[in-house]
Structure formats: structure tokens, C-alpha cells
Scaffold this active site. Structure first.
Site, mmCIF file in Angstrom:
data_model
loop_
_atom_site.group_PDB
_atom_site.id
_atom_site.type_symbol
_atom_site.label_atom_id
_atom_site.label_comp_id
_atom_site.label_asym_id
_atom_site.label_seq_id
_atom_site.Cartn_x
_atom_site.Cartn_y
_atom_site.Cartn_z
ATOM 1 N N CYS A 1 -1.335 11.184 -14.642
ATOM 2 C CA CYS A 1 -0.448 12.311 -14.926
ATOM 3 C C CYS A 1 -1.195 13.632 -14.745
ATOM 4 O O CYS A 1 -1.429 14.051 -13.617
ATOM 5 C CB CYS A 1 0.152 12.148 -16.327
ATOM 6 S SG CYS A 1 1.586 13.205 -16.597
ATOM 7 N N HIS B 1 2.507 6.851 -15.961
ATOM 8 C CA HIS B 1 1.608 6.390 -17.037
ATOM 9 C C HIS B 1 1.571 4.858 -17.002
ATOM 10 O O HIS B 1 2.276 4.194 -17.770
ATOM 11 C CB HIS B 1 2.113 6.864 -18.399
ATOM 12 C CG HIS B 1 1.879 8.314 -18.658
ATOM 13 N ND1 HIS B 1 0.727 8.787 -19.235
ATOM 14 C CD2 HIS B 1 2.636 9.394 -18.398
ATOM 15 C CE1 HIS B 1 0.796 10.103 -19.331
ATOM 16 N NE2 HIS B 1 1.951 10.502 -18.834
ATOM 17 N N GLU C 1 -0.423 2.825 -18.152
ATOM 18 C CA GLU C 1 -0.959 2.190 -19.373
ATOM 19 C C GLU C 1 0.141 1.642 -20.273
ATOM 20 O O GLU C 1 -0.082 0.701 -21.043
ATOM 21 C CB GLU C 1 -1.830 3.178 -20.163
ATOM 22 C CG GLU C 1 -1.120 4.361 -20.797
ATOM 23 C CD GLU C 1 -1.013 5.590 -19.911
ATOM 24 O OE1 GLU C 1 -0.841 6.691 -20.450
ATOM 25 O OE2 GLU C 1 -1.077 5.444 -18.675
#
Length: 561
Positions: A398, A525, A527
Site C-alpha cells: 500500500c 493488503h 496480509e
């Protein structure tokens, strides 16, 4: 629907989220389908506008919900996909009741906390519990509800009252209450103290809820006489007093619960013994033991803004852990405050500046996670420059991707004042611009949020090979700014390649630097979708590159073959 309610007493931050997730894991291992709800008694509508220092990271769901980080624990532990409705806040409840009042739905009645707020809470819980979250048809068997905060807090009182009414209306066989409490050991005496838990249970019972199980947090395993005391004074059978003591890694918690027959007590309370099987936690056990026995490590430099509170980057840390374990490595994360790398800190805090640079130079790979605001940005740019010039594997997430674009524009294109419109509205070379679909004035839910599709421009790029999909990938987003489409041409001519774009082709999603061992930036993102045993592709690539194993891995797993 069967409900398992997890409450907390004595102090906050006891690990109710991990306990609730672990209970879900054990019940799922018994062959049951599990969903979960997190109740946050704060007045914010969602976690979107809260500082990471205040409440840890903001976890983003597929549907764009900005929620409490505990929902991240649920998704990772239970491997489910939750909705924003699975996070209930006081703000959401009051908002829904006030909207009804404005519409005249209450037919002129005086709108009160009881019954209107409590009814709204019950209705919300009962309707959300029916939403399937595991990809199968129909509702789950058990809904695990975690009540945030501590019993006795003024703000959680309407929720406790609503849950008391819910337990009464669904009947005894459909409701199980587990109270998580602290058993402290004081000073030199070394005696395990039960009084705080006794008071906490007394408070809960005064509010009309009696715990069926106690989950006691302690540094060391509970002594038998401590258990007997708790059983006697808290009105809970000794077999239902669970001890969740400190363990080497949180993957041991479901095993700890299984070993104490927690599943049996919960299933008995919920009258599910006849349909449940013995818990199958073989893969889970293997994972926990593998992690304990790892000896080789990889040094990862995490260059961010909120490094003072590691929960600010909880999902990033978990994604690194999942990727490292897949490579049989232990993550050794060095936290670097981005501002310590900046030239200004060489004058103001020379020791911190020197230590930060020494740590960065010792790292085998560098990660710059997401963030907002201009603090520490120059430090992040210096970290990206160091990684690019010294062939150190780099992953920018990001903001981290935007940083790598700014750095490239400054260092390679020679645009000294290149910047993001977020940090400098008057920059002559805005390489990062404000996204047109957002509101400039409202902070909450105005970002590009939730799951979006990225189309790979070439099947030969490293990222598509890591995802084992030559065409596209769906990942979650949370951002307002993006790479300026007007500068793509000059950046690509200078060597930076944008290998992933959105469906319009105007938004840049993934960048790579050919000729570098691993220099990847992602606007999403990744994750948030990493799972134990299913590591996120960009993180896996970073760790493999850090150990020089990326090329061998890619040739072995070429596009899923």
C-alpha cells in the site's frame, strides 16, 4: 443455533480473542461448523477512523468492512470469510435504532435502552449467526461471541443485559458462557491469587449471567488447590476450570484446550455430544511443534510509522510468520521507526539514527507496510532506495508501494520534488494522486475498500508465478491515493514495471523491478488473506528471495504445474 459467549474479567488484553478463536478451532475439529461475532462496546461505528496506537491494526474484510483485529484472528484460526456485520459496535446499534426512530417505526413509543437497544442487539446477533462464513450452504452449528472490554464496564452494560435475555430466550442447552480471567502471582510470595477472579465472577452473576466454564490466564500452570478454590467460590465444576498459561506460540492454545477436555465440557453444555466427533487436531499439532523446533531464522527489517505498538501491524507479522514457516524458518523481525532513518534524526537523535541504519544494513529483506500521513515518509524512501541499490529483497505494501514509486521518480527520473499529493499538495510532480471515487471531507468508509481484482499484464511476472495464477488475483484494499496514470509511461521506460492493474487498466496494483532479486510493491493488503499453512504469495516471495531460494521455488512451481 448454539451460542458460546466469551467474556473477560479483571483486566483487558487477556487474550479473549485468541481464546475465542481457539475454542472455535477445537469445535471445528469436532466436526462442527463455526461462525463468530465480535462485540466492541465503543461508540465508533467501526474501527476505520481509529489510530493503530489506540486499538491495534484495522483489519479489512472482503466486503470492505473495517473491523477489530480480533476478526483477523477468527479468519486465520477458523479459515472463514467474515462480513462487517460480524463486528457489532455500540455505534452501529445506536445508529440502527435512531434510524428506526426517525422513520417512525416505534409508533410514538419512548425509545429506551431496554427494550429497544437490547432488542436490536439480540436481533443483530441472531441474524448474523445465520450467515454462512465457511463457503458452505446454510447456517453454522455454533456461533462464538466475544464481548470486548471487561465485565463491569459501563459501556458494555446494554450488551450484557441483551446477552442475559438471549441466554434465557434460546434456552440452557443452547448457551454456554466462558469467562476469561486473570490469576496473578504477587511478588516474592509466589502464590496464585484467586480473589480478582472471584470478584469478577460475582459481578457477572449480579448482572444475571453465570459462567459455565472459567478460562484462567496465568504465567505458569494452575495448581490443584487454586482450581479447588476457584471451583468452590465461583460455582464452577473443577473439570470446567481451564488453564490457559503462557505458551511458546499461540498455536498451542487449541491443543491446550483439547488436552483439558474443554470441548467435552462445551459440547455437554450445548447438548452436542451425540453429533460431535473426537477433535482432529493433527495438522494443528504438527504446525505448532514445527514452529517450536525451527532453528534457522531470517532477519526482516520492518520500516514503519507505528512500530511502538506491534499490534499495529499484527496481520503483517502473522503473514511473515506463515511465509517463514513454509520455508522452515523462524522470523526475526527488527522494528525500525522510519523517522529514525531520516537525515534530521542524525542531528536530533544520533544514537537512534545510527542504530536504525545498522539494523537496516544487517537485514536480509526489507518490508514497508501500509500507513497514513507524512510522518516517517522520508525514512521509508531511504529504506526503499537502500533496498533497490543494494539488491536487498523489498516488499512495499500500500503506502510501501507508493514510497517505491516516489523514490524511483526522485532517484532514477531525477524529479527531485516528486511526491504524493497526500504529503505535498503543491508538488510539481505528483506521482501519487488522490483517488477520484473518494470523499475529501469524510474519513470513515471513504476509501477504496474490500476485495478487488488485479489483472496480471504478463504471465511471466514473479507475482503471478507466486500466486500460481497467470491471469488475476483477488486481494483486499484500503487506500485513498494511487499511482498517477500520467507517469506510468515514463516510469516504465526507466525500468519500473507495473505488472498488475485493476479491471479498468487505470489503477496500478503491482509493480516489479526487473533485474532485482525481489523488488515488489502491491497496492493491496495481501496480509489480510494469509492463513497458517496457506501463506500469502508476496510474503512467501520476499522470504524465499531473502534466502536466495526464489528462482528454484518458481521453476519448481511454474504456474501451478
Amino acid at each position: 443455533m448454539k451460542y458460546v459467549l466469551v467474556t473477560g474479567g479483571v483486566v483487558s488484553g487477556l487474550g479473549k480473542g485468541v481464546t475465542a478463536s481457539s475454542i472455535g478451532v477445537v469445535l471445528k475439529a469436532c466436526g462442527l461448523r463455526v461462525t463468530s461475532i465480535k462485540i466492541d462496546p465503543y461508540l465508533n461505528t467501526d474501527a476505520g477512523t481509529m489510530s493503530p496506537f489506540e486499538h491495534g491494526e484495522v483489519f479489512v474484510l472482503d466486503d470492505g468492512g473495517e473491523v477489530d483485529l480480533d476478526l483477523g484472528n477468527y479468519e486465520r484460526f477458523l479459515d472463514v470469510t467474515l462480513t462487517k456485520e460480524n463486528n457489532i459496535t455500540t455505534g452501529k446499534i445506536y445508529q440502527s435504532v435512531l434510524e428506526k426512530e426517525r422513520r417512525g417505526d416505534y409508533l410514538g413509543k419512548t425509545v429506551q435502552v431496554v427494550p429497544h437497544i437490547t432488542d436490536a442487539i439480540k436481533d443483530w446477533i441472531e441474524s448474523v449467526a445465520l450467515i454462512p462464513v465457511d463457503g458452505k450452504e446454510g447456517p453454522a452449528d455454533v456461533c462464538v461471541i466475544e464481548l470486548g472490554g471487561t465485565v463491569g464496564d459501563i459501556e458494555s452494560m446494554p450488551f450484557i443485559e441483551a446477552l442475559r435475555q438471549l441466554s434465557f430466550s434460546v434456552g440452557q442447552d443452547n448457551f454456554c458462557l466462558i469467562h476469561v480471567s486473570l490469576i496473578p502471582v504477587l511478588g516474592v510470595v509466589g502464590e496464585q491469587k484467586t480473589k480478582p477472579t472471584q470478584h469478577s465472577v460475582r459481578e457477572l452473576r449480579a448482572l444475571g449471567l453465570t459462567p459455565h466454564l472459567l478460562a484462567c490466564r496465568s504465567a505458569q500452570p494452575l495448581l490443584d488447590n487454586t482450581k479447588e478454590k476457584l471451583s468452590q467460590f465461583c460455582h464452577v465444576p473443577a473439570a470446567n476450570i481451564l488453564n490457559i498459561h503462557d505458551v511458546p506460540n499461540i498455536w498451542h492454545i487449541p491443543l491446550l484446550l483439547r488436552n483439558q477436555n474443554a470441548h467435552h465440557s462445551i459440547l455437554k453444555q450445548l447438548d452436542l455430544l451425540s453429533i460431535a466427533t473426537a477433535p482432529d487436531l493433527e495438522a494443528w499439532t504438527r504446525r505448532a511443534e514445527t514452529f517450536d523446533n525451527l532453528t534457522d531464522s531470517v532477519r526482516i527489517a520492518m520500516v514503519g510509522k507505528y512500530v511502538g505498538l506491534t499490534d499495529s501491524y499484527l496481520s503483517v507479522v502473522k503473514a511473515l510468520l506463515h511465509a517463514c514457516i513454509a520455508c522452515s524458518l523462524k522470523p526475526s523481525i527488527d522494528w525500525i521507526a522510519a523517522s529514525d532513518l531520516e537525515d534530521d534524526s542524525a542531528q536530533s537523535t544520533p544514537e537512534a539514527h545510527a542504530a536504525a541504519w545498522k539494523t537496516l544494513r544487517n537485514a536480509e529483506c526489507i518490508i514497508v507496510p501500509g500507513g497514513f500521513g507524512d510522518r516517517g515518509v522520508n525514512g521509508m524512501i531511504l529504506a526503499a532506495k537502500y533496498a533497490r541499490e543494494n539488491n536487498v529483497p523489498y516488499l512495499g505494501i500500500c503506502l510501501g508501494m507508493q514510497i517505491s514509486v516516489i523514490e524511483y521518480a526522485r532517484s532514477v527520473l531525477g524529479l527531485a520534488r516528486a511526491n504524493s499529493a497526500e504529503f505535498d499538495e503543491h508538488t510539481p510532480d505528483p506521482v501519487i494522486i488522490f483517488m477520484p471515487e473518494c470523499s475529501r471531507t469524510h474519513m470513515g468508509s471513504t476509501m477504496r475498500l474490500g476485495s478487488r481484482r488485479t489483472l496480471f499484464q504478463t504471465p511471466d511476472c514473479i507475482t503471478s508465478k507466486l500466486y500460481c495464477n497467470p491471469e488475476y488475483v483477488d486481494e483486499r484494499h484500503r487506500h485513498r491515493y494511487e499511482v498517477n496514470p500520467d507517469v506510468i509511461g515514463v516510469l516504465e521506460e526507466a525500468g519500473l514495471k507495473f505488472v498488475g492493474k485493476d479491471e479498468t487498466g487505470k489503477r496500478m496494483e503491482v509493480l516489479e523491478l526487473p533485474g532485482h532479486p525481489y523488488y515488489v510493491g502491491v497496492q493491496c493488503h495481501p496480509e489480510f488473506k494469509s492463513r497458517p499453512g496457506k501463506p500469502s504469495a508476496p510474503f512467501l516471495g520476499l522470504i524465499l528471495a531473502a534466502k536466495g531460494q526464489l528462482e528454484a521455488y518458481l521453476s519448481k512451481h511454474q504456474n501451478g504445474s
